[in-house]
Design a protein around this motif. Structure first.
Motif, PDB file in Angstrom:
ATOM      1  N   ILE A  36       7.437   5.270   4.907  1.00  0.00           N
ATOM      2  CA  ILE A  36       6.125   5.062   4.261  1.00  0.00           C
ATOM      3  C   ILE A  36       6.299   5.148   2.739  1.00  0.00           C
ATOM      4  CG2 ILE A  36       3.785   6.020   4.023  1.00  0.00           C
ATOM      5  CD1 ILE A  36       4.396   7.304   6.892  1.00  0.00           C
ATOM      6  N   ARG A  37       5.777   4.135   2.025  1.00  0.00           N
ATOM      7  CA  ARG A  37       5.875   4.133   0.550  1.00  0.00           C
ATOM      8  C   ARG A  37       5.014   5.292   0.038  1.00  0.00           C
ATOM      9  NH1 ARG A  37       6.780  -0.293  -3.452  1.00  0.00           N
ATOM     10  NH2 ARG A  37       5.558   0.209  -5.290  1.00  0.00           N
ATOM     11  N   THR A  38       5.643   6.272  -0.592  1.00  0.00           N
ATOM     12  CA  THR A  38       4.947   7.513  -0.938  1.00  0.00           C
ATOM     13  C   THR A  38       5.143   7.840  -2.412  1.00  0.00           C
ATOM     14  OG1 THR A  38       5.482   8.280   1.287  1.00  0.00           O
ATOM     15  CG2 THR A  38       4.708   9.937  -0.287  1.00  0.00           C
ATOM     16  N   GLU A  39       4.056   8.208  -3.077  1.00  0.00           N
ATOM     17  CA  GLU A  39       4.134   8.632  -4.470  1.00  0.00           C
ATOM     18  C   GLU A  39       3.613  10.059  -4.579  1.00  0.00           C
ATOM     19  OE1 GLU A  39       5.377   8.250  -7.176  1.00  0.00           O
ATOM     20  OE2 GLU A  39       6.339   6.322  -6.829  1.00  0.00           O
ATOM     21  N   ALA A  40       3.998  10.735  -5.651  1.00  0.00           N
ATOM     22  CA  ALA A  40       3.550  12.114  -5.863  1.00  0.00           C
ATOM     23  C   ALA A  40       3.492  12.374  -7.365  1.00  0.00           C
ATOM     24  CB  ALA A  40       4.523  13.069  -5.182  1.00  0.00           C
ATOM     25  N   ASP A  41       3.089  13.583  -7.737  1.00  0.00           N
ATOM     26  CA  ASP A  41       2.986  13.919  -9.159  1.00  0.00           C
ATOM     27  C   ASP A  41       4.248  14.640  -9.622  1.00  0.00           C
ATOM     28  OD1 ASP A  41       1.800  14.562 -11.722  1.00  0.00           O
ATOM     29  OD2 ASP A  41       1.719  16.617 -10.952  1.00  0.00           O
ATOM     30  N   TYR A  42       4.794  14.167 -10.748  1.00  0.00           N
ATOM     31  CA  TYR A  42       5.993  14.816 -11.298  1.00  0.00           C
ATOM     32  C   TYR A  42       5.754  15.290 -12.726  1.00  0.00           C
ATOM     33  CZ  TYR A  42       8.022  12.674  -7.194  1.00  0.00           C
ATOM     34  OH  TYR A  42       8.272  12.321  -5.890  1.00  0.00           O
ATOM     35  N   GLN A  56      -4.692   9.161 -10.485  1.00  0.00           N
ATOM     36  CA  GLN A  56      -3.408   8.423 -10.425  1.00  0.00           C
ATOM     37  C   GLN A  56      -3.269   7.707  -9.076  1.00  0.00           C
ATOM     38  OE1 GLN A  56      -1.385   7.676 -12.597  1.00  0.00           O
ATOM     39  NE2 GLN A  56       0.555   7.173 -11.591  1.00  0.00           N
ATOM     40  N   ALA A  57      -3.678   8.416  -7.997  1.00  0.00           N
ATOM     41  CA  ALA A  57      -3.584   7.835  -6.643  1.00  0.00           C
ATOM     42  C   ALA A  57      -4.425   6.564  -6.573  1.00  0.00           C
ATOM     43  CB  ALA A  57      -4.058   8.844  -5.608  1.00  0.00           C
ATOM     44  N   ASN A  58      -5.623   6.609  -7.172  1.00  0.00           N
ATOM     45  CA  ASN A  58      -6.492   5.417  -7.183  1.00  0.00           C
ATOM     46  C   ASN A  58      -5.857   4.294  -7.981  1.00  0.00           C
ATOM     47  OD1 ASN A  58      -8.778   5.806  -5.585  1.00  0.00           O
ATOM     48  ND2 ASN A  58      -9.600   7.290  -7.065  1.00  0.00           N
ATOM     49  N   LYS A  59      -5.278   4.664  -9.116  1.00  0.00           N
ATOM     50  CA  LYS A  59      -4.640   3.658  -9.974  1.00  0.00           C
ATOM     51  C   LYS A  59      -3.507   2.946  -9.232  1.00  0.00           C
ATOM     52  CE  LYS A  59      -2.878   3.463 -14.534  1.00  0.00           C
ATOM     53  NZ  LYS A  59      -2.247   4.267 -15.564  1.00  0.00           N
ATOM     54  N   LEU A  60      -2.795   3.701  -8.416  1.00  0.00           N
ATOM     55  CA  LEU A  60      -1.675   3.112  -7.665  1.00  0.00           C
ATOM     56  C   LEU A  60      -2.153   2.355  -6.432  1.00  0.00           C
ATOM     57  CD1 LEU A  60       0.825   6.123  -7.836  1.00  0.00           C
ATOM     58  CD2 LEU A  60       1.121   3.901  -8.925  1.00  0.00           C
ATOM     59  N   GLY A  61      -3.468   2.436  -6.169  1.00  0.00           N
ATOM     60  CA  GLY A  61      -4.014   1.739  -4.997  1.00  0.00           C
ATOM     61  C   GLY A  61      -3.658   2.431  -3.685  1.00  0.00           C
ATOM     62  N   ALA A  62      -3.469   3.779  -3.758  1.00  0.00           N
ATOM     63  CA  ALA A  62      -3.102   4.521  -2.534  1.00  0.00           C
ATOM     64  C   ALA A  62      -4.243   4.440  -1.521  1.00  0.00           C
ATOM     65  CB  ALA A  62      -2.808   5.966  -2.870  1.00  0.00           C
ATOM     66  N   ARG A  63      -3.893   4.132  -0.289  1.00  0.00           N
ATOM     67  CA  ARG A  63      -4.926   4.065   0.759  1.00  0.00           C
ATOM     68  C   ARG A  63      -5.282   5.462   1.260  1.00  0.00           C
ATOM     69  NH1 ARG A  63      -3.219  -0.686   3.714  1.00  0.00           N
ATOM     70  NH2 ARG A  63      -4.248   0.064   5.593  1.00  0.00           N
ATOM     71  N   LEU A  64      -4.259   6.335   1.304  1.00  0.00           N
ATOM     72  CA  LEU A  64      -4.469   7.701   1.779  1.00  0.00           C
ATOM     73  C   LEU A  64      -3.924   8.688   0.750  1.00  0.00           C
ATOM     74  CD1 LEU A  64      -3.116   7.361   5.446  1.00  0.00           C
ATOM     75  CD2 LEU A  64      -5.525   7.376   4.760  1.00  0.00           C
ATOM     76  N   CYS A  65      -4.552   9.848   0.691  1.00  0.00           N
ATOM     77  CA  CYS A  65      -4.033  10.907  -0.158  1.00  0.00           C
ATOM     78  C   CYS A  65      -3.787  12.131   0.721  1.00  0.00           C
ATOM     79  CB  CYS A  65      -5.064  11.213  -1.238  1.00  0.00           C
ATOM     80  SG  CYS A  65      -4.344  11.838  -2.722  1.00  0.00           S
ATOM     81  N   SER A 105       0.848  -1.192   0.000  1.00  0.00           N
ATOM     82  CA  SER A 105       0.000   0.000   0.000  1.00  0.00           C
ATOM     83  C   SER A 105       0.885   1.245   0.000  1.00  0.00           C
ATOM     84  CB  SER A 105      -0.890  -0.003   1.234  1.00  0.00           C
ATOM     85  OG  SER A 105      -0.085   0.090   2.370  1.00  0.00           O
ATOM     86  N   CYS A 106       0.340   2.320  -0.536  1.00  0.00           N
ATOM     87  CA  CYS A 106       1.138   3.552  -0.567  1.00  0.00           C
ATOM     88  C   CYS A 106       0.276   4.766  -0.243  1.00  0.00           C
ATOM     89  CB  CYS A 106       1.836   3.700  -1.914  1.00  0.00           C
ATOM     90  SG  CYS A 106       0.763   4.243  -3.234  1.00  0.00           S
ATOM     91  N   VAL A 107       0.956   5.864  -0.061  1.00  0.00           N
ATOM     92  CA  VAL A 107       0.303   7.153   0.204  1.00  0.00           C
ATOM     93  C   VAL A 107       0.636   8.055  -0.971  1.00  0.00           C
ATOM     94  CG1 VAL A 107       0.404   9.178   1.701  1.00  0.00           C
ATOM     95  CG2 VAL A 107       0.504   6.899   2.691  1.00  0.00           C
ATOM     96  N   TYR A 108      -0.365   8.830  -1.412  1.00  0.00           N
ATOM     97  CA  TYR A 108      -0.114   9.732  -2.535  1.00  0.00           C
ATOM     98  C   TYR A 108      -0.176  11.165  -2.037  1.00  0.00           C
ATOM     99  CZ  TYR A 108      -0.140  11.344  -7.371  1.00  0.00           C
ATOM    100  OH  TYR A 108       0.203  11.930  -8.561  1.00  0.00           O
ATOM    101  N   VAL A 109       0.819  11.948  -2.408  1.00  0.00           N
ATOM    102  CA  VAL A 109       0.803  13.370  -2.037  1.00  0.00           C
ATOM    103  C   VAL A 109       0.352  14.165  -3.267  1.00  0.00           C
ATOM    104  CG1 VAL A 109       2.161  15.335  -1.255  1.00  0.00           C
ATOM    105  CG2 VAL A 109       2.650  13.040  -0.350  1.00  0.00           C
ATOM    106  N   ALA A 110      -0.875  14.738  -3.177  1.00  0.00           N
ATOM    107  CA  ALA A 110      -1.415  15.515  -4.292  1.00  0.00           C
ATOM    108  C   ALA A 110      -1.335  17.005  -3.925  1.00  0.00           C
ATOM    109  CB  ALA A 110      -2.870  15.115  -4.543  1.00  0.00           C
ATOM    110  N   CYS A 111      -1.055  17.829  -4.916  1.00  0.00           N
ATOM    111  CA  CYS A 111      -0.948  19.265  -4.565  1.00  0.00           C
ATOM    112  C   CYS A 111      -1.419  20.173  -5.687  1.00  0.00           C
ATOM    113  CB  CYS A 111       0.486  19.600  -4.182  1.00  0.00           C
ATOM    114  SG  CYS A 111       1.637  19.540  -5.564  1.00  0.00           S
ATOM    115  N   ALA A 143      -6.607  14.756 -11.925  1.00  0.00           N
ATOM    116  CA  ALA A 143      -5.772  13.699 -12.529  1.00  0.00           C
ATOM    117  C   ALA A 143      -4.877  13.054 -11.473  1.00  0.00           C
ATOM    118  CB  ALA A 143      -4.938  14.281 -13.656  1.00  0.00           C
ATOM    119  N   GLN A 144      -4.452  13.860 -10.498  1.00  0.00           N
ATOM    120  CA  GLN A 144      -3.607  13.305  -9.435  1.00  0.00           C
ATOM    121  C   GLN A 144      -4.406  12.304  -8.586  1.00  0.00           C
ATOM    122  OE1 GLN A 144      -0.961  16.097  -7.255  1.00  0.00           O
ATOM    123  NE2 GLN A 144      -1.558  17.621  -8.786  1.00  0.00           N
ATOM    124  N   PHE A 145      -5.685  12.632  -8.307  1.00  0.00           N
ATOM    125  CA  PHE A 145      -6.530  11.684  -7.532  1.00  0.00           C
ATOM    126  C   PHE A 145      -6.715  10.385  -8.318  1.00  0.00           C
ATOM    127  CE2 PHE A 145      -8.506  15.450  -5.178  1.00  0.00           C
ATOM    128  CZ  PHE A 145      -7.724  15.215  -4.052  1.00  0.00           C
TER     129      PHE A 145
END
Ligand code: HAM
Length: 435
Positions: free
Chosen positions: A370-376, A387-396, A344-350, A383-385
């Motif tokens: 914590i396994r963390t992904e973000a937008d680059y 992407q977060a869903n696609k990655l299976g992020a539990r929290l954003c 599982s991962c966490v996505y940082v959207a901004c 679109a970031q949300f």
């Protein structure tokens, strides 16, 4: 388009996670049994395998990938670009792990005279030039153990016990595992047995295939494994090793079986189980999975003469190896997914004006493990949300100018859509608690 070599595979995604899981389970289990990890080179001198595995085995005669160092052409040598390579140095890609581990044990004196046994495990790619098919590759992966310096039949039994335990921990139903054992005798009793099988083949030569007739001279016991059904039928009447064991080998084998019985390990005896490698003495074993159709998922045995064949002092040895690719297929056939779910991962959207804050938040979360992904790619928040869903992020973790001004982050649960405002300096602790 560039393509991989036939009979090789790329390990990625769930397949790679499955291989890593096999290694993790091995590290835990074999560690508890006192085994240390070892990695030997994929390239060895040809003789390491020829002496160890045996000149007359299929593995050495037909399947070994031999490697010649670069300077095959004199003009290349003259140009000097590959002059540092010794011309025509004979090497081979390891077809199995045992010979290399034993070579290393001789070279580094792992088992000094009167010293304790050496217990080693490995997880490595192996190379055999076989005809590629389901569960049979040219580069495949083995996990194995080698236990050097332990002649006691309890070591044979424990080796088999840890093998079965390993399969259980990987998710196999023990009732579906078929463990087959045999004793192949030793230098004392095998030569006479081998001769009796050779004679049997020659007496039945007109009924057997050309390969078996060749085997009579090179490696008669391999005729038990002939792919030709008729040869196998003929071999049913051949002398069996059980009746040819010397007293010491018989006593050793009986004791191994007693220990297996005591440990509640179910096994079948097959006096025609001979294995494809010449170094075996006494106990040999193989495991298959009912209905999986991939052949043996693991095998091994005792090799009390191998250390000497590799130039060392007489030192007993026993071990096994299991094949990752076959285990993966066999578990799939049982409905078990060795890969497990993606971590599982966490996505940082901004928003664009909170990019710096997102950069800092991402670093803080990763520092906390914590396994963390973000937008680059400068995508919109929507679109970031996605992407977060696609990655299976539990929290954003959502950051905009309001959050930056207030020194907080909005943390959204991607399943329930609940949101909370969390102070930036407590973000990692809050996320850890929520995951
Ligand atoms: P092996 O039976 O040749 O033994 O190989 C062990 C396992 O590796 C097999 O049971 C199978 O699962 C897998 N395997 C072998 N060849 C292939 C292939 N071409 N493609 C996919 N999987 C394969 C040994 O290698 C011995 N060194 C085992 C041992 C260790 N004996 C004592 N210590």
């Amino acid at each position: 388009m560039a393509q991989r070599v036939q009979g090789t595979e790329d390990l990625f995604g769930g397949y790679m996670r499955a291989w890593q899981r096999m290694c993790d389970v091995a590290r835990d289990l074999f560690g508890a049994y006192g085994f240390d990890a070892i990695e030997t080179p994929a390239l060895e001198q040809v003789d390491t395998f020829v002496h160890g595995i045996g000149e007359s085995t299929d593995v050495v005669r037909k399947e070994m990938f031999r490697v010649f160092s670069g300077a095959l052409l004199p003009e290349v040598l003259e140009r000097g670009s590959e002059g540092h390579l010794k011309a025509r140095q004979r090497m081979a890609m390891r077809p199995e792990g045992t010979a290399g581990v034993v070579r290393a044990a001789v070279e580094h004196n792992f088992v000094p005279q009167g010293g304790s046994p050496s217990k080693l495990w490995y997880a490595e790619a192996m190379f055999r030039g076989e005809r590629p098919q389901k569960g049979r590759l040219r580069q495949f992966h083995q996990v194995g153990i080698e236990w050097l310096g332990a002649p006691d039949p309890a070591a044979d039994a424990e080796c088999i016990i840890v093998l079965i335990e390993y399969f259980k921990r990987l998710g196999f139903d023990p009732a579906k595992l078929r463990l087959v054992i045999n004793s192949m005798g030793d230098a004392n009793c095998r030569p006479a047995y081998r001769e009796s099988v050779r004679q049997f083949i020659l007496d039945h030569a007109e009924e057997m295939c050309d390969d078996c007739i060749e085997r009579a001279e090179l490696n008669p016991l391999r005729a038990f494994d002939c792919k030709n059904d008729h040869c196998r039928e003929v071999m049913e009447a051949a002398p069996k090793v059980t009746g040819a064991l010397c007293d010491d080998c018989r006593a050793h084998y009986e004791q191994v079986k007693r220990y297996l019985d005591e440990a509640g390990i179910a096994y079948e005896e097959d006096p025609t189980l001979v294995r494809g490698l010449d170094y075996y003495t006494r106990t040999v074993f193989e495991v298959e999975v009912e209905g999986a159709g991939v052949g043996a998922i693991g095998g091994g045995g005792r090799y009390d003469g191998l250390m000497e064949l590799e130039g060392g002092k007489p030192t007993p040895g026993i071990g096994f190896a299991v094949g990752f690719e076959r285990i993966y297929l066999a578990l799939q056939s049982q409905g078990v997914d060795l890969a497990g779910s993606e971590p599982s991962c966490v996505y940082v959207a901004c928003m664009p004006d909170a990019r710096d804050a997102a950069f800092r938040a991402t670093l803080a979360l990763r520092s906390a493990g914590i396994r963390t992904e973000a937008d680059y790619q400068g995508r919109s928040l929507k679109a970031q949300f996605k992407q977060a869903n696609k990655l299976g992020a539990r929290l954003c973790v959502v950051l905009g100018s309001d959050e930056v001004a207030a020194g907080v982050a909005t943390v959204r649960n991607m399943q329930t859509h609940d949101q909370a405002q969390v102070p930036m300096d407590g973000l990692a602790a809050y996320v850890t608690e929520q995951l």
